[in-house]
Design a protein around this motif. Structure first.
Motif, PDB file in Angstrom:
ATOM      1  N   VAL A   1     124.074 123.637  93.793  1.00 58.26           N
ATOM      2  CA  VAL A   1     123.744 125.055  93.591  1.00 58.26           C
ATOM      3  C   VAL A   1     124.701 125.678  92.560  1.00 58.26           C
ATOM      4  O   VAL A   1     124.295 126.487  91.733  1.00 58.26           O
ATOM      5  CB  VAL A   1     123.786 125.813  94.937  1.00 58.26           C
ATOM      6  CG1 VAL A   1     123.691 127.321  94.728  1.00 58.26           C
ATOM      7  CG2 VAL A   1     122.634 125.366  95.824  1.00 58.26           C
ATOM      8  N   SER A   2     125.964 125.252  92.595  1.00 62.40           N
ATOM      9  CA  SER A   2     126.934 125.795  91.632  1.00 62.40           C
ATOM     10  C   SER A   2     126.538 125.420  90.208  1.00 62.40           C
ATOM     11  O   SER A   2     126.635 126.241  89.292  1.00 62.40           O
ATOM     12  CB  SER A   2     128.338 125.251  91.904  1.00 62.40           C
ATOM     13  OG  SER A   2     128.690 125.549  93.214  1.00 62.40           O
TER      14      SER A   2
ATOM     15  N   ARG B   1     116.541 127.196  91.737  1.00 62.08           N
ATOM     16  CA  ARG B   1     117.735 126.351  91.879  1.00 62.08           C
ATOM     17  C   ARG B   1     117.350 124.893  92.107  1.00 62.08           C
ATOM     18  O   ARG B   1     118.017 123.996  91.612  1.00 62.08           O
ATOM     19  CB  ARG B   1     118.603 126.878  93.024  1.00 62.08           C
ATOM     20  CG  ARG B   1     119.303 128.154  92.611  1.00 62.08           C
ATOM     21  CD  ARG B   1     120.016 128.777  93.756  1.00 62.08           C
ATOM     22  NE  ARG B   1     120.649 130.025  93.327  1.00 62.08           N
ATOM     23  CZ  ARG B   1     121.357 130.791  94.116  1.00 62.08           C
ATOM     24  NH1 ARG B   1     121.517 130.471  95.389  1.00 62.08           N
ATOM     25  NH2 ARG B   1     121.905 131.886  93.655  1.00 62.08           N
TER      26      ARG B   1
ATOM     27  N   LEU C   1     122.166 129.270  85.066  1.00 64.68           N
ATOM     28  CA  LEU C   1     121.595 130.624  85.117  1.00 64.68           C
ATOM     29  C   LEU C   1     122.535 131.631  84.466  1.00 64.68           C
ATOM     30  O   LEU C   1     122.092 132.559  83.785  1.00 64.68           O
ATOM     31  CB  LEU C   1     121.307 131.024  86.568  1.00 64.68           C
ATOM     32  CG  LEU C   1     120.079 130.349  87.202  1.00 64.68           C
ATOM     33  CD1 LEU C   1     119.947 130.720  88.667  1.00 64.68           C
ATOM     34  CD2 LEU C   1     118.799 130.746  86.459  1.00 64.68           C
ATOM     35  N   THR C   2     123.838 131.433  84.690  1.00 62.42           N
ATOM     36  CA  THR C   2     124.817 132.338  84.069  1.00 62.42           C
ATOM     37  C   THR C   2     124.717 132.238  82.551  1.00 62.42           C
ATOM     38  O   THR C   2     124.774 133.246  81.843  1.00 62.42           O
ATOM     39  CB  THR C   2     126.245 131.971  84.530  1.00 62.42           C
ATOM     40  OG1 THR C   2     126.254 131.974  85.947  1.00 62.42           O
ATOM     41  CG2 THR C   2     127.268 132.973  84.014  1.00 62.42           C
TER      42      THR C   2
ATOM     43  N   ARG D   1     123.176 134.513  96.464  1.00 59.44           N
ATOM     44  CA  ARG D   1     124.302 134.278  95.550  1.00 59.44           C
ATOM     45  C   ARG D   1     125.579 134.398  96.369  1.00 59.44           C
ATOM     46  O   ARG D   1     125.630 135.125  97.369  1.00 59.44           O
ATOM     47  CB  ARG D   1     124.301 135.340  94.444  1.00 59.44           C
ATOM     48  CG  ARG D   1     123.120 135.207  93.519  1.00 59.44           C
ATOM     49  CD  ARG D   1     123.255 136.037  92.266  1.00 59.44           C
ATOM     50  NE  ARG D   1     123.929 137.317  92.401  1.00 59.44           N
ATOM     51  CZ  ARG D   1     123.639 138.366  91.631  1.00 59.44           C
ATOM     52  NH1 ARG D   1     122.686 138.281  90.714  1.00 59.44           N
ATOM     53  NH2 ARG D   1     124.308 139.494  91.767  1.00 59.44           N
TER      54      ARG D   1
ATOM     55  N   ARG E   1     114.671 132.257  94.072  1.00 58.56           N
ATOM     56  CA  ARG E   1     115.951 131.576  93.822  1.00 58.56           C
ATOM     57  C   ARG E   1     115.913 130.128  94.291  1.00 58.56           C
ATOM     58  O   ARG E   1     116.374 129.234  93.598  1.00 58.56           O
ATOM     59  CB  ARG E   1     117.069 132.292  94.585  1.00 58.56           C
ATOM     60  CG  ARG E   1     117.575 133.503  93.859  1.00 58.56           C
ATOM     61  CD  ARG E   1     118.598 134.166  94.728  1.00 58.56           C
ATOM     62  NE  ARG E   1     119.139 135.356  94.122  1.00 58.56           N
ATOM     63  CZ  ARG E   1     119.808 136.271  94.782  1.00 58.56           C
ATOM     64  NH1 ARG E   1     120.012 136.124  96.083  1.00 58.56           N
ATOM     65  NH2 ARG E   1     120.291 137.315  94.167  1.00 58.56           N
TER      66      ARG E   1
ATOM     67  N   ASP F   1     118.704 138.944  89.032  1.00 59.14           N
ATOM     68  CA  ASP F   1     119.665 137.895  88.701  1.00 59.14           C
ATOM     69  C   ASP F   1     119.947 137.777  87.207  1.00 59.14           C
ATOM     70  O   ASP F   1     121.013 137.297  86.829  1.00 59.14           O
ATOM     71  CB  ASP F   1     119.188 136.545  89.253  1.00 59.14           C
ATOM     72  CG  ASP F   1     119.468 136.451  90.748  1.00 59.14           C
ATOM     73  OD1 ASP F   1     119.926 137.449  91.319  1.00 59.14           O
ATOM     74  OD2 ASP F   1     119.226 135.385  91.343  1.00 59.14           O
TER      75      ASP F   1
ATOM     76  N   GLU G   1     123.731 127.547  89.205  1.00 58.23           N
ATOM     77  CA  GLU G   1     124.215 128.899  88.912  1.00 58.23           C
ATOM     78  C   GLU G   1     124.868 128.971  87.537  1.00 58.23           C
ATOM     79  O   GLU G   1     124.755 129.978  86.841  1.00 58.23           O
ATOM     80  CB  GLU G   1     125.227 129.352  89.985  1.00 58.23           C
ATOM     81  CG  GLU G   1     124.604 130.086  91.152  1.00 58.23           C
ATOM     82  CD  GLU G   1     123.717 131.264  90.737  1.00 58.23           C
ATOM     83  OE1 GLU G   1     124.265 132.308  90.353  1.00 58.23           O
ATOM     84  OE2 GLU G   1     122.480 131.124  90.754  1.00 58.23           O
ATOM     85  N   ARG G   2     125.529 127.880  87.158  1.00 58.93           N
ATOM     86  CA  ARG G   2     126.176 127.881  85.844  1.00 58.93           C
ATOM     87  C   ARG G   2     125.139 127.951  84.726  1.00 58.93           C
ATOM     88  O   ARG G   2     125.331 128.651  83.728  1.00 58.93           O
ATOM     89  CB  ARG G   2     127.051 126.630  85.678  1.00 58.93           C
ATOM     90  CG  ARG G   2     128.329 126.718  86.514  1.00 58.93           C
ATOM     91  CD  ARG G   2     129.096 125.427  86.475  1.00 58.93           C
ATOM     92  NE  ARG G   2     129.562 125.082  85.139  1.00 58.93           N
ATOM     93  CZ  ARG G   2     129.742 123.839  84.711  1.00 58.93           C
ATOM     94  NH1 ARG G   2     129.457 122.822  85.508  1.00 58.93           N
ATOM     95  NH2 ARG G   2     130.178 123.609  83.501  1.00 58.93           N
TER      96      ARG G   2
END
Ligand SMILES: [Zn+2]
Lengths: 192, 252
Positions: free
Chosen positions: B43-44, A182, B50-51, B14, A178, A150, B47-48
């Motif tokens: 989750v979004s 998360r 993590l990005t 993902r 994950r 990731d 993810e942001r």
């Protein structure tokens, strides 16, 4: 100095380095040390440990270059060496007991609990603190798998080649990692 | 797909890993399910972050210095080893020894040795305990005889038989018995001259009983072999010699 390096193919450089050609090997080092450092840093969360690992990795690569099979992907082989050295370092690091717990007292992570500003770029130290905080509670393998898939964006197949684990074991560990990460991230508030 | 399944998938995969069917389902379902939409939102956001972590590629503080130190280390190494291959024997050995398979194999061999040794010790102890139990109602001297010179020959042979797990044959046992008797008699004759009178009397009394036993009797194998027969003749000769020497002592 870097400007003088002609664009050679990696295969040619490896073949030349296998005959003991140091300048060819130097080109390989220049081309790949940043990738090696990124993995080591994200895993160790420590700049100096990461540099040691990069140096040790390339020394090991040089010493075992004659064993390298040209049919294999060089980066996969290199990543594997870096990953193994990271594991070794973690084991031998006397501070390892604290590496993933000291984040609890990190001011940056404490700030993050309040809010996190995605408009602002993270510094390396902040990234390290975040990864350390998020990866707390994961096993070394799960952490490494998450990092390779990731954060380094490698395919499941590549992660399998590097870690020597089966693809199904990687998927299982990845799902677990994950989900944990998360859920931890949910507690951070994001400023928009 | 149930809401729970979708939410688990949202946490563990993902979006770019969703298969087309799941992705279509997600698109339609989010519009009509608040619970799943809330998870998707969380989750979004995760993810942001993590990005952003992913985008923050760690940089080597001084790339040039690191390259130089690597090359310097390698050049030093090359000087030491004109022939890399012949000098990497210990590296190879180290690598082989660090292999998981080798480590596990060594551990297994070690465990096997320990377990075999312990099993052998256990079997011996068991055999001895069995022997002790069998001899429980016998005199102390008979029991001790298994390990002492003035042992009861039959008990000794029984012990020998038990400890050999029954693999010793009656012929071997008879031969052993005959050899022991022969050795005893020879020793007796040899030591006889040096003993004082009281010891001679005691010894004579002891051996008078002892030598009465016919060596091959317990095993019914009088004619086991020519060798055994020869030994028995030898014993007879030795016994007579002993008796003769006893008589000459008694006369004066
Ligand atoms: Zn739903």
């Amino acid at each position: 100095m870097q400007n003088n390096i002609p664009i050679d193919s990696l295969e040619t450089l490896v073949e030349e380095a296998q005959t003991g050609n140091i300048p060819a090997f130097e080109k390989i080092v220049r081309r790949h040390q940043a990738y090696a450092f990124a993995i080591a840093f994200r895993f160790m969360c420590d700049e100096s440990d990461a540099q040691d690992i990069v140096q040790e990795s390339f020394i090991r690569i040089w010493r075992h270059l004659h064993e390298f099979d040209l049919g294999m992907k060089f980066t996969t082989w290199m990543y594997r060496i870096v990953v193994n050295l990271c594991y070794d370092k973690i084991k031998s690091n006397k501070r390892r007991a604290n590496v993933f717990t000291r984040s609890n007292n990190n001011p940056f992570v404490e700030n993050c609990i309040g809010h996190i500003d995605l408009e602002q770029a993270f510094s390396d130290k902040e990234t390290a603190a975040l990864i350390r905080s998020l990866a707390g509670g994961l096993s070394e393998k799960q952490r490494m798998i998450f990092l390779l898939r990731d954060l380094q964006d490698l395919s499941i197949k590549e992660v399998s080649d590097i870690t020597g684990m089966s693809e199904s074991a990687i998927k299982t560990n990845l799902c677990y990692a994950r989900e944990r990460i998360r859920k931890k991230l949910e507690s951070l508030k994001v400023c928009q | 797909m149930t809401c729970k399944e979708l939410q688990n998938l949202l946490y563990s995969a993902r979006i770019d890993e969703f298969n087309p069917t799941d992705f279509e389902f997600l698109k339609h379902h989010l519009a009509e399910c608040e619970s799943c939409a809330a998870v998707f939102y969380k989750v979004s956001n995760a993810e942001r972050i993590l990005t952003r972590i992913k985008e923050t590629v760690p940089r080597i503080p001084d790339e040039e210095a690191l390259t130089e130190s690597i090359i310097a280390a390698i050049a030093g190494f090359k000087r030491q080893t004109a022939d890399v291959r012949s000098n990497t024997f210990f590296d190879r050995l180290y690598d082989v020894c660090s292999m998981k398979v080798v480590r596990i194999a060594c551990t297994l061999v070690f465990l096997f040795c320990i377990i075999s040794y312990m099993t052998m010790e256990y079997n011996d102890a068991k055999a001895i305990v069995g022997l002790e139990q069998r001899m429980g109602n016998q005199s102390v001297s008979n029991r001790a005889g298994v390990f002492y010179q003035d042992m009861n020959i039959l008990d000794f042979l029984h012990g020998l038989y038990m400890l050999s797990n029954g693999t010793i044959s009656s012929v071997e046992l008879t031969k052993t018995l005959v050899l022991i008797k022969k050795a005893d008699l020879q020793n007796l004759l040899k030591d006889y001259k040096t003993l004082d009178e009281a010891s001679k009397v005691r010894l004579n009394a002891m051996y008078a009983e002892y030598i009465k036993e016919e060596p091959s009797l317990p095993f019914g194998s009088k004619n086991n072999s020519v060798e055994a027969a020869a030994l028995q003749n030898e014993i007879k000769r030795l016994r007579m010699e002993l008796e003769r020497s006893n008589k000459t002592k008694e006369r004066p």
